[in-house]
Motif scaffolding. Structure first.
Motif, PDB file in Angstrom:
ATOM      1  N   THR A  22      18.181  79.634  -1.871  1.00  0.00           N
ATOM      2  CA  THR A  22      18.292  81.084  -2.082  1.00  0.00           C
ATOM      3  C   THR A  22      17.213  81.574  -3.042  1.00  0.00           C
ATOM      4  OG1 THR A  22      20.683  81.030  -1.718  1.00  0.00           O
ATOM      5  CG2 THR A  22      19.797  82.949  -2.881  1.00  0.00           C
ATOM      6  N   GLN A  27      14.064  84.059  -1.955  1.00  0.00           N
ATOM      7  CA  GLN A  27      13.947  85.377  -2.573  1.00  0.00           C
ATOM      8  C   GLN A  27      12.836  85.445  -3.620  1.00  0.00           C
ATOM      9  OE1 GLN A  27      17.524  87.458  -3.584  1.00  0.00           O
ATOM     10  NE2 GLN A  27      18.766  86.413  -2.050  1.00  0.00           N
ATOM     11  N   GLY A  51      22.917  85.055  -4.699  1.00  0.00           N
ATOM     12  CA  GLY A  51      22.239  86.133  -3.986  1.00  0.00           C
ATOM     13  C   GLY A  51      22.881  87.482  -4.247  1.00  0.00           C
TER      14      GLY A  51
END
Length: 330
Positions: A63, A67, A249
């Motif tokens: 994650t 990102q 997230g």
């Protein structure tokens, strides 16, 4: 009468002009935050098998990498040493580097400077470097950052300054924190609910975890302005856990909605706030906004209340709270 009408018309027109840039900036500060994660390879490493640690590490790092969030992870090397699992646990630590992140030192066994004394704590710092330095060497990386366990920086100012000098001699910069939503307290309860497949409780915990962090961010933003005079580049404290692996997230989205963009720890530490006078000492570790406030003779007030049911349930279960505990016999 005509001149008065023209004057009123002019004043009304000014009301609809765009606000000056300074006013717009004052309404929307440029919020920046560095993410740091403690207790590697996992906060509850004493209760999780190596396979679970590997799985949560892969999910968490996936994650963060997807990102493009720069992160420094802080290691307790004692957590690597479980009979039959040492190699796999070290590989989980290696994953942090493979995914492009940086590692820092969190002492060998999560030792508090306030509890073990200066000499024993210095030994903990040195012992906590062994495996991490070996992993960093092929990449020509160095151990640059140190995070105090429990945020305990010393019971008295002499001890604190001696500890700081020791860290400087070994090439470290202390990694302060300014944002802390006690994710470790939610994490233990979440781990138990996940183990029992209690999805309803998991959802309740996640809802509280996100809401409490949002409230903490709002509080610390206001406290920053009161203490520092502006919102500095913040540093967020999180812990390696299944809660973060599954839901970080969503927490990043909370920060985005508050206007934050993500920066490196190195960038954050370049903010002048981290050079402010800081003479805080005490039995309880705390964040640096409190350090600066107390140094200025101000007592921070009005912090969000942590959900009591989470604390009560955690105590009932005797859950680990992110610290190193003695592993059960194999």
């Amino acid at each position: 009468m005509k001149r008065l009408s023209l004057l009123l018309a002019s004043l009304c027109a000014l009301c609809f002009l765009p606000r000056p840039l300074e006013a717009q900036t004052a309404q929307k500060p440029d919020r920046q935050v560095a993410v740091t994660i403690d207790d590697l390879p996992a906060g509850m490493a004493d209760r999780l098998p190596a396979a679970d640690i590997t799985a949560l590490t892969a999910k968490l790092l996936g994650t963060l990498r997807d990102q493009k969030i720069p992160v420094v992870g802080f290691v307790n090397e004692k957590k690597l040493y479980k009979t039959g699992e040492v190699d796999e646990r070290i590989k989980a630590l290696q994953m942090w580097l493979d995914y492009g992140f940086e590692l820092g030192n969190h002492t060998f066994s999560h030792a508090s400077l306030n509890q073990v004394g200066l000499k024993a704590w210095e030994d903990e710092v040195i012992q906590g470097e062994s495996v991490t330095r070996i992993l960093l060497a092929p990449r020509k990386m160095k151990l640059r950052y140190f995070r105090h366990p429990y945020l305990d920086t010393g019971r008295d100012l002499l001890t604190r300054r001696q500890a700081e000098a020791f860290l400087v001699e070994r090439g470290y910069r202390i990694a302060p924190i300014t944002l802390d939503g006690w994710d470790w307290m939610f994490a233990g309860l979440y781990e138990d609910a996940k183990k029992r497949n209690d999805t309803e409780l998991q959802q309740r915990i996640v809802k509280e975890y996100l809401a409490y962090h949002d409230a903490v961010f709002a509080y610390d933003e206001k406290l920053s302005v009161k203490v520092v005079g502006y919102e500095p580049k913040q540093i967020l404290l999180l812990h390696a856990s299944n809660l973060e692996a599954d839901h970080i997230g969503e927490l990043l989205d909370v920060l985005r909605k508050r206007g934050y963009r993500f920066i490196t720890l190195e960038d954050a530490l370049g903010d002048q706030a981290y050079s402010l006078p800081d003479t805080y000492v005490g039995e309880e570790g705390t964040g640096w906004l409190d350090h600066w406030a107390i140094t200025q003779g101000k007592i921070p007030q009005g912090a969000p209340v942590f959900p009591q049911w989470v604390m009560d349930r955690t105590k009932e279960l005797h859950m680990s709270t992110g610290t190193v505990t003695t592993p059960p016999p194999d």
